[in-house]
Scaffold this active site. Structure first.
Site, mmCIF file in Angstrom:
data_model
loop_
_atom_site.group_PDB
_atom_site.id
_atom_site.type_symbol
_atom_site.label_atom_id
_atom_site.label_comp_id
_atom_site.label_asym_id
_atom_site.label_seq_id
_atom_site.Cartn_x
_atom_site.Cartn_y
_atom_site.Cartn_z
ATOM 1 N N GLY A 1 7.787 4.235 3.522
ATOM 2 C CA GLY A 1 8.547 5.463 3.751
ATOM 3 C C GLY A 1 9.758 5.191 4.606
ATOM 4 O O GLY A 1 10.518 4.267 4.349
ATOM 5 N N GLY A 2 9.959 5.969 5.676
ATOM 6 C CA GLY A 2 11.205 5.948 6.438
ATOM 7 C C GLY A 2 11.417 4.765 7.345
ATOM 8 O O GLY A 2 12.516 4.265 7.467
ATOM 9 N N ASP B 1 -5.165 15.644 18.287
ATOM 10 C CA ASP B 1 -4.493 15.942 17.011
ATOM 11 C C ASP B 1 -5.486 15.856 15.853
ATOM 12 O O ASP B 1 -5.215 15.225 14.832
ATOM 13 C CB ASP B 1 -3.316 14.979 16.785
ATOM 14 C CG ASP B 1 -2.366 15.463 15.680
ATOM 15 O OD1 ASP B 1 -2.392 16.667 15.369
ATOM 16 O OD2 ASP B 1 -1.619 14.638 15.132
ATOM 17 N N ILE C 1 0.830 -1.206 0.000
ATOM 18 C CA ILE C 1 0.000 0.000 0.000
ATOM 19 C C ILE C 1 0.861 1.252 0.000
ATOM 20 O O ILE C 1 0.623 2.195 -0.730
ATOM 21 C CB ILE C 1 -0.943 0.003 1.224
ATOM 22 C CG1 ILE C 1 -1.969 -1.125 1.097
ATOM 23 C CG2 ILE C 1 -1.648 1.338 1.345
ATOM 24 C CD1 ILE C 1 -2.856 -1.261 2.315
ATOM 25 N N LYS D 1 0.575 -3.145 8.958
ATOM 26 C CA LYS D 1 1.648 -2.153 9.063
ATOM 27 C C LYS D 1 2.832 -2.774 9.786
ATOM 28 O O LYS D 1 2.709 -3.217 10.925
ATOM 29 C CB LYS D 1 1.159 -0.914 9.818
ATOM 30 C CG LYS D 1 2.200 0.204 9.902
ATOM 31 C CD LYS D 1 1.583 1.475 10.461
ATOM 32 C CE LYS D 1 2.570 2.634 10.450
ATOM 33 N NZ LYS D 1 1.961 3.889 10.924
#
Length: 723
Positions: A462-463, A578, A459, A482
């Site tokens: 990244g880092g 957030d 999907i 994930k």
């Protein structure tokens, strides 16, 4: 009387003391504490607020923020004891930023009205004179040179500049007829008492003597050195290069500009031009692939952050306490080398590289991207549904940890070249980069992970993590998997604590408007998290596909759902802390889901505490979060949702500012502009609801998310009915 900020500072709570000073407008104290926390650029901002521009400039210079440094120096008044020092630095910084010195004339009049009082001031006078000599103010340039010589008769730079001006000056008519005799040249200079300023470099790397604008123009070739080299080896003809320079005048300014123009026309590949220049200059050259492999990860160079690397197009390759090696378009560029020295306080050597290679390497060094730019990445929705194009699963989907590459061979080559060219490089060994853990191989598509999850597609990545679409074979259900790979114990502890908190809250917050997390585990060297598979886009991406603003009725429908989800969380004593567009996901079916409770607050249990910290997204953060993040109430979420609604209908958040402190102060003290100033079509009642949610005091906002959602629903129903 001791203030609260002083009490916090004395007790060692520097961050809380800084927050208090900022919100209280005690800028001197804020600058002092920021320096104690090594937040130099912020200290510069506070010093400006305290009306101490010279101190601000010093802070900005240390932080490598040269543009801010220049603007601060311009604010130093002529009557200040630091004015002359500010002028010297102003000229130096303007040169590094390639700003025309003549644009500073009005600020420098008091400075040049008196003789220079030190060699540094004399050098500044000479730089101004050099700048004026290329304009119609040659007489002023000559006057400045003479002023320097009057104070420092041995100044070779001023003497040479004045001599060049006198040679280039046409004879002037003498009153009464006849030409005016040329001014006799000054006597030969005595032995130098200080090192002259290095002469500028030509496009081909050859050293040029200082010259007036007229002499520089006569010395220029018909086209840059690269053109001569391409003609010499038979790649192009003289006529072809001359035609290109005539059609595109900018291409004649430098070798790099000519190489870009040739590449744009498809005449010569960029790597061919770069290799040819490197060979001619006797300097190292790296192909795109070599640079990408050799570019280090997690390298830290003071004064050379991501912003500077992007602006200057350089990639740090190795650094010691005295030496920095970078890849760049043209290592012969003395101006850029000087900028790097000024920003990093290191001796600098360079390696030739292409624009494409630098772009990929910058992303790897500073963003952790290790895959090629054209590699296919799986996505979770199709392009027909979202015309804006495919986007990753969410902004928190980060990818695999970069592999390590051996740079020993390159470092040896660079040291050998530096020694051969006499660049002053140190002969000691290069300090090894910080090691990261080797990354276990990611599971292949079609394989089974942890004995249960069949991998179907990537999907996003990244880092430090990757997310797959997978099939839970035990439940026969599609999920998102994930997988993250921490590089240190500290990072592992932080990630695990955050995910444990989010998973714990998710199990309590089973709601259709909140993303569901299923399980947290470890297998094959990876920590992993399984979650509900969403197909669609986060609100920020979705808004972009719509041209920047969300239609009122559609946006109100999403806001209603978010309020329902928030109410469910608040009733279970969970505060998100957030709320922002990136944390609201819009599915293909039009369902809005709240995401990322990783920094949420559970009122029943302390969980992962963050007392004394400012955590969140500044553009959407409530005023109370800056001073008491650990103690905020549900009203903070309503403020953030109000800011999100504002951005949905105005096309921008209620407050924006490049400086963090100024942005937080705006949230705490300024009233947002009415929505209708951005879009006159916004419903008046909707504007009132959003502005009520953005009240500074929590008690003046809505009593609950339910009340706020009901207001959104009433407006939507009225608009749908044609009201």
């Amino acid at each position: 009387m001791t203030t609260e900020g002083e009490r916090l500072e004395k007790s060692g709570n520097l961050q809380q003391a800084l927050d208090w000073y900022v919100l209280s407008g005690a800028w001197d104290q804020a600058a002092r504490v920021a320096l104690s926390l090594n937040r130099v650029k912020e200290a510069g901002t506070y010093s400006l607020q305290a009306n101490r521009p010279y101190d601000a400039a010093v802070c900005f210079q240390k932080a490598g923020a040269l543009q801010e440094c220049l603007e601060a120096l311009k604010l130093v008044p002529a009557g200040s004891a630091r004015y002359r020092a500010a002028c010297v630095h102003m000229i130096r910084v303007a040169q590094l930023l390639e700003r025309p010195l003549v644009s500073l004339s009005s600020l420098l009049v008091p400075f040049i009205s008196a003789r220079p009082q030190s060699p540094q001031e004399a050098s500044a006078f000479n730089a101004l004179a050099d700048a004026y000599s290329t304009t119609d103010k040659a007489r002023l340039a000559a006057s400045l040179y003479r002023t320097v010589l009057a104070a420092f008769p041995d100044d070779a730079e001023a003497r040479s500049g004045l001599s060049e001006l006198q040679k280039a000056a046409p004879a002037e008519p003498v009153p009464g007829g006849g030409p005016r005799p040329a001014t006799p040249a000054p006597a030969p200079a005595p032995p130098q008492t200080r090192a002259p300023t290095p002469a500028p470099s030509s496009a081909s790397g050859a050293r040029l003597a200082p010259a007036s604008g007229m002499h520089r123009a006569l010395a220029r070739p018909r086209f840059p050195k690269l053109g001569e080299l391409l003609v010499a080896e038979g790649t192009l003809t003289v006529a072809e290069v001359e035609r290109l320079v005539k059609d595109k005048p900018d291409s004649g300014k430098s070798d790099v500009a000519l190489a870009d123009a040739l590449a744009a026309e498809g005449a010569v590949a960029p790597e061919v031009c770069t290799r040819l220049l490197a060979t001619h200059a006797g300097m190292p050259f790296l192909t795109d692939q070599e640079l990408f492999e050799k570019a280090p990860t997690a390298i830290e160079v003071r004064g050379l952050g991501h912003e500077q690397a992007e602006q200057w197009r350089v990639v740090p390759l190795s650094a010691t306490d005295r030496q920095l090696c970078v890849a760049m378009r043209d290592p012969r560029d003395i101006t850029l080398i000087d900028k790097l020295r000024f920003a990093t306080r290191l001796q600098v050597t360079g390696v030739f590289a292409t624009e494409k290679g630098l772009e990929q390497a910058i992303r790897k060094v500073y963003l952790g991207e290790v895959e090629s730019a054209d590699q296919w990445r799986g996505k979770v929705w199709d392009q027909e549904t979202f015309q804006g194009g495919l986007q990753p699963f969410s902004d928190r989907v980060t990818g695999t940890r970069e592999r390590q590459y051996d740079t020993g061979d390159l470092e040896k080559r660079l040291e050998d070249e530096a020694e051969r060219l006499g660049s002053g490089a140190t002969s000691g060994p290069v300090v090894p980069r910080r090691k990261t853990q080797d990354m276990p191989a990611l599971p292949a598509v079609g394989s089974t992970f942890a004995g249960r999850y069949q991998i179907e597609a990537l999907i996003g990545q990244g880092g430090s993590a990757a997310v797959f679409r997978a099939l839970d074979t035990e439940l026969n259900e599609a999920i998102a998997l994930k997988m993250f790979h921490p590089t240190s114990a500290a990072e592992a502890e932080s990630l695990v604590a955050r995910f444990k908190l989010e998973l714990s809250l998710s199990r309590r917050l089973s709601h259709p408007n909140i993303i569901r997390l299923y399980d947290l585990g470890a297998d094959s060297g990876f920590r992993y998290l399984t979650m509900e598979l969403l197909e669609g886009a986060d609100l920020s991406t979705f808004q972009t596909t719509l041209g920047g603003r969300v239609p009122m009725v559609e946006g109100l429908r999403y806001l209603e759902q978010v309020c329902v989800g928030l109410q469910a969380a608040h009733e279970r004593e969970v505060i998100h802390r957030d709320i922002k567009p990136e944390n609201i996901f819009i599915t293909r079916d039009g369902v809005a889901k709240l995401m990322d409770f990783g920094i949420a607050k559970n009122l029943r249990t302390p969980g992962v505490t963050m007392a004394g910290m400012i955590v969140g997204t500044p553009e959407f953060m409530s005023p109370e979060q800056t001073s008491g993040f650990a103690n905020v109430t549900s009203a903070a979420d309503l403020y953030s949702l109000g800011a999100t609604a504002y951005a949905m209908f105005a096309g921008r958040p209620p407050f924006t500012h490049p400086d963090l402190v100024a942005l937080l102060v705006a949230h705490a003290t300024q009233a947002p502009a009415p929505l209708r100033t951005h879009d006159p079509a916004v419903d008046l009642e909707l504007e009132a609801v959003v502005l009520k949610a953005l009240e500074k005091k929590p008690e003046q906002r809505f009593a609950s998310a339910r009340e706020m959602g009901e207001r959104f629903a009433a407006i939507r129903e009225r608009l749908e009915a044609g009201g």
